[in-house]
Motif scaffolding. Sequence first.
Motif, PDB file in Angstrom:
ATOM      1  N   GLU A  89      18.740  13.280   5.856  1.00  0.00           N
ATOM      2  CA  GLU A  89      17.640  13.427   4.904  1.00  0.00           C
ATOM      3  C   GLU A  89      17.531  12.248   3.939  1.00  0.00           C
ATOM      4  O   GLU A  89      16.451  11.656   3.776  1.00  0.00           O
ATOM      5  N   LYS A  90      18.621  11.906   3.279  1.00  0.00           N
ATOM      6  CA  LYS A  90      18.567  10.835   2.282  1.00  0.00           C
ATOM      7  C   LYS A  90      18.194   9.491   2.902  1.00  0.00           C
ATOM      8  O   LYS A  90      17.337   8.778   2.361  1.00  0.00           O
ATOM      9  N   PRO A  91      18.795   9.101   4.023  1.00  0.00           N
ATOM     10  CA  PRO A  91      18.387   7.817   4.607  1.00  0.00           C
ATOM     11  C   PRO A  91      16.938   7.814   5.092  1.00  0.00           C
ATOM     12  O   PRO A  91      16.267   6.779   5.035  1.00  0.00           O
ATOM     13  N   PHE A  92      16.440   8.965   5.551  1.00  0.00           N
ATOM     14  CA  PHE A  92      15.033   9.007   5.965  1.00  0.00           C
ATOM     15  C   PHE A  92      14.116   8.856   4.752  1.00  0.00           C
ATOM     16  O   PHE A  92      13.123   8.117   4.807  1.00  0.00           O
ATOM     17  N   LEU A  93      14.441   9.527   3.657  1.00  0.00           N
ATOM     18  CA  LEU A  93      13.642   9.375   2.444  1.00  0.00           C
ATOM     19  C   LEU A  93      13.676   7.940   1.937  1.00  0.00           C
ATOM     20  O   LEU A  93      12.673   7.413   1.445  1.00  0.00           O
ATOM     21  N   LYS A  94      14.814   7.294   2.070  1.00  0.00           N
ATOM     22  CA  LYS A  94      14.937   5.892   1.657  1.00  0.00           C
ATOM     23  C   LYS A  94      14.026   5.006   2.496  1.00  0.00           C
ATOM     24  O   LYS A  94      13.332   4.122   1.969  1.00  0.00           O
ATOM     25  N   LEU A  95      13.994   5.251   3.810  1.00  0.00           N
ATOM     26  CA  LEU A  95      13.125   4.470   4.685  1.00  0.00           C
ATOM     27  C   LEU A  95      11.655   4.738   4.350  1.00  0.00           C
ATOM     28  O   LEU A  95      10.841   3.797   4.346  1.00  0.00           O
ATOM     29  N   CYS A  96      11.330   5.983   4.067  1.00  0.00           N
ATOM     30  CA  CYS A  96       9.955   6.306   3.671  1.00  0.00           C
ATOM     31  C   CYS A  96       9.557   5.504   2.437  1.00  0.00           C
ATOM     32  O   CYS A  96       8.464   4.922   2.373  1.00  0.00           O
ATOM     33  N   ASP A  97      10.443   5.476   1.463  1.00  0.00           N
ATOM     34  CA  ASP A  97      10.158   4.746   0.231  1.00  0.00           C
ATOM     35  C   ASP A  97       9.942   3.258   0.508  1.00  0.00           C
ATOM     36  O   ASP A  97       9.031   2.637  -0.043  1.00  0.00           O
ATOM     37  N   GLU A  98      10.753   2.710   1.373  1.00  0.00           N
ATOM     38  CA  GLU A  98      10.626   1.294   1.723  1.00  0.00           C
ATOM     39  C   GLU A  98       9.309   1.000   2.425  1.00  0.00           C
ATOM     40  O   GLU A  98       8.776  -0.102   2.330  1.00  0.00           O
ATOM     41  N   ARG A  99       8.777   1.973   3.138  1.00  0.00           N
ATOM     42  CA  ARG A  99       7.529   1.780   3.897  1.00  0.00           C
ATOM     43  C   ARG A  99       6.291   2.271   3.139  1.00  0.00           C
ATOM     44  O   ARG A  99       5.212   2.348   3.700  1.00  0.00           O
ATOM     45  N   GLY A 100       6.472   2.627   1.869  1.00  0.00           N
ATOM     46  CA  GLY A 100       5.334   3.036   1.060  1.00  0.00           C
ATOM     47  C   GLY A 100       4.892   4.470   1.261  1.00  0.00           C
ATOM     48  O   GLY A 100       3.785   4.848   0.874  1.00  0.00           O
TER      49      GLY A 100
ATOM     50  N   MET B  55       0.834  -1.206   0.000  1.00  0.00           N
ATOM     51  CA  MET B  55       0.000   0.000   0.000  1.00  0.00           C
ATOM     52  C   MET B  55       0.867   1.254   0.000  1.00  0.00           C
ATOM     53  O   MET B  55       1.869   1.334   0.682  1.00  0.00           O
ATOM     54  N   LYS B  56       0.480   2.232  -0.820  1.00  0.00           N
ATOM     55  CA  LYS B  56       1.183   3.504  -0.879  1.00  0.00           C
ATOM     56  C   LYS B  56       0.415   4.557  -0.086  1.00  0.00           C
ATOM     57  O   LYS B  56      -0.813   4.610  -0.114  1.00  0.00           O
ATOM     58  N   HIS B  57       1.158   5.395   0.628  1.00  0.00           N
ATOM     59  CA  HIS B  57       0.587   6.523   1.347  1.00  0.00           C
ATOM     60  C   HIS B  57       1.031   7.787   0.606  1.00  0.00           C
ATOM     61  O   HIS B  57       2.203   8.154   0.654  1.00  0.00           O
ATOM     62  N   ASN B  58       0.087   8.432  -0.077  1.00  0.00           N
ATOM     63  CA  ASN B  58       0.417   9.509  -1.003  1.00  0.00           C
ATOM     64  C   ASN B  58       0.332  10.883  -0.348  1.00  0.00           C
ATOM     65  O   ASN B  58      -0.759  11.423  -0.147  1.00  0.00           O
ATOM     66  N   PHE B  59       1.503  11.460  -0.061  1.00  0.00           N
ATOM     67  CA  PHE B  59       1.587  12.793   0.535  1.00  0.00           C
ATOM     68  C   PHE B  59       1.982  13.847  -0.496  1.00  0.00           C
ATOM     69  O   PHE B  59       2.446  14.924  -0.138  1.00  0.00           O
ATOM     70  N   GLY B  60       1.786  13.554  -1.779  1.00  0.00           N
ATOM     71  CA  GLY B  60       2.183  14.469  -2.838  1.00  0.00           C
ATOM     72  C   GLY B  60       1.467  15.806  -2.754  1.00  0.00           C
ATOM     73  O   GLY B  60       0.286  15.879  -2.424  1.00  0.00           O
ATOM     74  N   ALA B  61       2.207  16.874  -3.107  1.00  0.00           N
ATOM     75  CA  ALA B  61       1.677  18.234  -2.968  1.00  0.00           C
ATOM     76  C   ALA B  61       0.710  18.617  -4.073  1.00  0.00           C
ATOM     77  O   ALA B  61      -0.050  19.566  -3.939  1.00  0.00           O
ATOM     78  N   GLY B  62       0.719  17.916  -5.166  1.00  0.00           N
ATOM     79  CA  GLY B  62      -0.227  18.207  -6.230  1.00  0.00           C
ATOM     80  C   GLY B  62       0.385  17.968  -7.606  1.00  0.00           C
ATOM     81  O   GLY B  62       1.511  18.407  -7.836  1.00  0.00           O
ATOM     82  N   PRO B  63      -0.376  17.265  -8.485  1.00  0.00           N
ATOM     83  CA  PRO B  63      -1.687  16.720  -8.195  1.00  0.00           C
ATOM     84  C   PRO B  63      -1.673  15.817  -6.959  1.00  0.00           C
ATOM     85  O   PRO B  63      -0.744  15.030  -6.772  1.00  0.00           O
ATOM     86  N   GLY B  64      -2.707  16.002  -6.137  1.00  0.00           N
ATOM     87  CA  GLY B  64      -2.753  15.315  -4.855  1.00  0.00           C
ATOM     88  C   GLY B  64      -3.647  14.088  -4.882  1.00  0.00           C
ATOM     89  O   GLY B  64      -4.252  13.730  -5.898  1.00  0.00           O
ATOM     90  N   ILE B  65      -3.723  13.446  -3.741  1.00  0.00           N
ATOM     91  CA  ILE B  65      -4.487  12.218  -3.576  1.00  0.00           C
ATOM     92  C   ILE B  65      -5.984  12.453  -3.810  1.00  0.00           C
ATOM     93  O   ILE B  65      -6.518  13.507  -3.456  1.00  0.00           O
ATOM     94  N   LEU B  66      -6.621  11.460  -4.424  1.00  0.00           N
ATOM     95  CA  LEU B  66      -8.071  11.475  -4.617  1.00  0.00           C
ATOM     96  C   LEU B  66      -8.679  10.266  -3.922  1.00  0.00           C
ATOM     97  O   LEU B  66      -7.999   9.240  -3.748  1.00  0.00           O
ATOM     98  N   PRO B  67      -9.943  10.335  -3.500  1.00  0.00           N
ATOM     99  CA  PRO B  67     -10.564   9.180  -2.852  1.00  0.00           C
ATOM    100  C   PRO B  67     -10.584   7.965  -3.781  1.00  0.00           C
ATOM    101  O   PRO B  67     -10.842   8.088  -4.982  1.00  0.00           O
TER     102      PRO B  67
END
Length: 355
Positions: free
Chosen positions: A303-314, A1-13
């Motif tokens: 920063e980079k290792p945190f982003l890597k962990l985020c990617d691994e966790r969806g 499962m992906k958790h989409n925190f994108g700033a825009g275009p953003g998540i839709l239901p």
Amino acid sequence: MKHNFGAGPGILPHEVLKQAAEAVVDLNGIGLSLLEISHRSAEFEAVLDEAVKLVKELLEVPEGYSVLFLQGGASTQFAMVPQNLLPSTGKAAYLDSGVWASKALKEAKYFGEVDVIATSKESNYTYIPKDYTIPTDAAYFHITSNNTIYGTQLHEFPKSPIPMVADMSSDIFSRKFNVADFGLIYAGAQKNMGPAGTTLVIVKDEILGKVDRKIPSMYNYQTQIEGGSMYNTPPVFAIYVSMLTLRWLKSKGGVEAIAQENKAKSKALYTEIDRNPLFKPVCAVEDRSDMNVCFVMENPEHEKPFLKLCDERGIVGVKGHRSVGGFRASIYNALPITSVHALIDVMQEFQEKNK
């Protein structure tokens, strides 16, 4: 499962995406795709009518206002607003609270004098300017309600003695406000309302028709009102998905209900940022946005290792804008609070790994 925190275009239901996908193949069982029917057909006219009706209902739009679905994004509105509202010998007042506000006032200068009544540019827009006076001799006063890049938001709107214009692209439908306090509101759809391709405009009819210049038809609000948002072929798909999203919002209890969810989401995430010693906020506490949560690392090397962990966790879409750096979690209406808790879990996991 992906958790989409994108700033825009953003998540839709998810349910909106499913219905939209079905309509692309066959709209309501008519045997034709939404993408191939006439915009003058009864089927699409019903879509547009419902979209306008839902905007009026959800935002409690009073009589004397027109609701439009236009093209060109909010960036086109940067020019359309002064083109329609700013006399060639008049002036407009602008509050400079971020990049988009700055771009808007830059466009306005092509049509007349611009008075920047306050700015926070000197601090890289880390706060919303306050303690300013709105000039009574200006044609209108322009604000940007939420600043996506910097994570700041106007939590209370000023009382303006002149028509107030607001760019609400990134927080429209996220909280209650009084439409009657504004002369014009515009919002690109791709944050809280639908996909990129249409822009919502809510305009008080009586403020139009007062400039002395000739306005090309496509850029004239009065022409668009007379054409019912169909002076030319409208963005059919974007309006349809926006209509579905507004239906979804109504089913959840409307703007008041979603505002409570948004507050719960932002409170949970800001609490973790303040608690976790590896992270720190970037803007004034009183101006923190409920839509775009911006933060950085105490140690930039993390920063980079945190982003890597985020990617691994969806966890996707959390890399900050280049103007600020760090991270930006956009928590628009359609993002469930479970995704916020998933991000918090990753932040805590990263803390455990870097004690």
